[in-house]
Design an enzyme around this catalytic site. Sequence first.
Site, mmCIF file in Angstrom:
data_model
loop_
_atom_site.group_PDB
_atom_site.id
_atom_site.type_symbol
_atom_site.label_atom_id
_atom_site.label_comp_id
_atom_site.label_asym_id
_atom_site.label_seq_id
_atom_site.Cartn_x
_atom_site.Cartn_y
_atom_site.Cartn_z
ATOM 1 N N ASP A 1 16.473 -3.778 55.181
ATOM 2 C CA ASP A 1 17.395 -2.644 55.121
ATOM 3 C C ASP A 1 18.657 -3.143 54.413
ATOM 4 O OD1 ASP A 1 19.478 -0.915 55.590
ATOM 5 O OD2 ASP A 1 19.138 -0.732 57.747
ATOM 6 N N GLN B 1 23.777 -1.857 53.796
ATOM 7 C CA GLN B 1 25.125 -2.418 53.922
ATOM 8 C C GLN B 1 25.364 -3.580 52.957
ATOM 9 O OE1 GLN B 1 28.401 -1.451 54.896
ATOM 10 N NE2 GLN B 1 26.900 -0.477 56.224
ATOM 11 N N LYS C 1 26.649 4.500 49.824
ATOM 12 C CA LYS C 1 27.425 3.338 50.272
ATOM 13 C C LYS C 1 27.835 2.458 49.098
ATOM 14 C CE LYS C 1 26.034 3.540 54.948
ATOM 15 N NZ LYS C 1 25.253 2.997 56.045
ATOM 16 N N HIS D 1 20.823 -1.246 62.707
ATOM 17 C CA HIS D 1 21.241 0.151 62.723
ATOM 18 C C HIS D 1 20.106 0.948 63.377
ATOM 19 C CE1 HIS D 1 22.163 4.114 60.948
ATOM 20 N NE2 HIS D 1 23.341 3.647 60.575
ATOM 21 N N CYS E 1 26.180 3.325 65.251
ATOM 22 C CA CYS E 1 24.713 3.475 65.196
ATOM 23 C C CYS E 1 24.017 2.155 65.496
ATOM 24 C CB CYS E 1 24.228 4.001 63.843
ATOM 25 S SG CYS E 1 24.858 5.611 63.442
HETATM 26 C C1 PLP Z 1 24.270 3.338 56.679
HETATM 27 C C2 PLP Z 1 23.168 2.472 57.122
HETATM 28 C C3 PLP Z 1 21.884 2.980 57.339
HETATM 29 C C4 PLP Z 1 21.554 4.454 57.189
HETATM 30 O O1 PLP Z 1 21.781 4.922 55.896
HETATM 31 P P1 PLP Z 1 21.645 6.475 55.579
HETATM 32 O O2 PLP Z 1 22.291 6.621 54.252
HETATM 33 O O3 PLP Z 1 22.367 7.195 56.672
HETATM 34 O O4 PLP Z 1 20.187 6.788 55.564
HETATM 35 C C5 PLP Z 1 20.907 2.113 57.720
HETATM 36 N N1 PLP Z 1 21.145 0.797 57.886
HETATM 37 C C6 PLP Z 1 22.355 0.260 57.684
HETATM 38 C C7 PLP Z 1 22.556 -1.205 57.847
HETATM 39 C C8 PLP Z 1 23.414 1.086 57.296
HETATM 40 O O5 PLP Z 1 24.624 0.564 57.107
#
Ligand code: PLP
Length: 404
Positions: free
Chosen positions: A198, A201, A224, A121, A362
């Site tokens: 990260d 997801q 999320k 992302h 993104c």
């Molecule tokens: C949604 C997402 C982000 C960003 O999250 P925010 O809540 O917008 O800060 C970063 N990495 C991944 C894999 C995502 O799905």
Amino acid sequence: MFPVEEIRKDFPILQRQVNGKPLVYFDNAATSQTPQQVIDAIVDYYSNYNANIHRGVHTLSQEATDKYEQARLKIQQHFNAKASHEIIMTSGTTHGINLVASGFGALLKKGDEVIVSALEHHSNIVPWQMMCERSGAVLKVIPMNDEGALVMSAYDALLSEKTKLVFVNHISNALGTINPIKDIIEKAHAVGAAVLIDGAQACPHVKPDVQALDVDFYVASAHKMCGPTGVGMLYGKEEWLNKLPPYQGGGEMIAEVSFEKTTYADLPHKFEAGTPNICGGIAFGAAIDYMNAIGFENIATYEHELLDYATAQLLEIDGLKIFGTSKQKTAVISFNLDGIHPYDVGTLLDKMGIAVRTGHHCAQPIMDYFKIPGTIRASIAFYNTKKEIDALAAAVKKAQLMLS
Ligand SMILES: *Cc1c(COP(=O)(O)O)cnc(C)c1O
């Protein structure tokens, strides 16, 4: 059997209509919907004990502080962190990554190397590019293959004693690929590099154990995983959080302030400048409780059944191609129809009450790899049903007829 009909009653928004049709929500990878239990926690906060935390002697402030710190403990338990001060409350994944990247900007020097993956992302790419510009560190990229999986032999070749940090996502938001993070972490540690995962997801689908993973940093967003927007968490190993300089200055993060010298507060407050999203943090705790009551094993099993069902239904459509076909994947289906722009399909689906995302998600480098402008992405949550997948498949067929 998974009690999906019971679960759906917890989500008021699932009752609404869009363009005269029942809402079919398949944009869960962008943000999840909010159950009544979490909405109630938000209403309860503003109705009964709204106050600033950590400094008030009065009753409301103490109640708010207790609830907020209880939420931190819930997050600690959920991610199995060793100590609650290893959990930093953030405004979301993006904030957590920027906090760590900013700190590493001060620790790294010219010629150091850091490794990202091709599956990221933008929020796990851009902060690091900014950090590299400041520090002179060099950014290396683990490539992906046609299935949308990382090429691990290339990763092995990138690692060296110059490598200081590796940052990859646990699960790709654009393709749904589950990355082999345990392996990635072990190999990075073998050359003395730290790892940030990260998890934005992954957290709607799995329950990560940061100690079992031995990960150095793990970040996620509440919105999320059934929580509100504008709040998230950063897990950092205590030794790393002590090494990193503070990210923002302000109230809450100090021990003592004078014009000659300011000293910083202990963890976690050193990284929590200013009044936080108190209500959001408490509601994040409620979201974690909600998902754990359903059970992540149950969620994963049910979502996988939906993923297999949806994949089979969609692949019956002539000219439909799915991007991201790794065996290790979660309930995200990115696809295109031959000769039709994804945006046009998304617009027609909305007319039929179906919410999907179209575009680059993104993750432009992934789209560049496949040489496409974007995809249509249907991302599934545990409150979706097979009936909704049938509606999606029928609507995609209809859109294809209308657009060709
Ligand atoms: C949604 C997402 C982000 C960003 O999250 P925010 O809540 O917008 O800060 C970063 N990495 C991944 C894999 C995502 O799905």
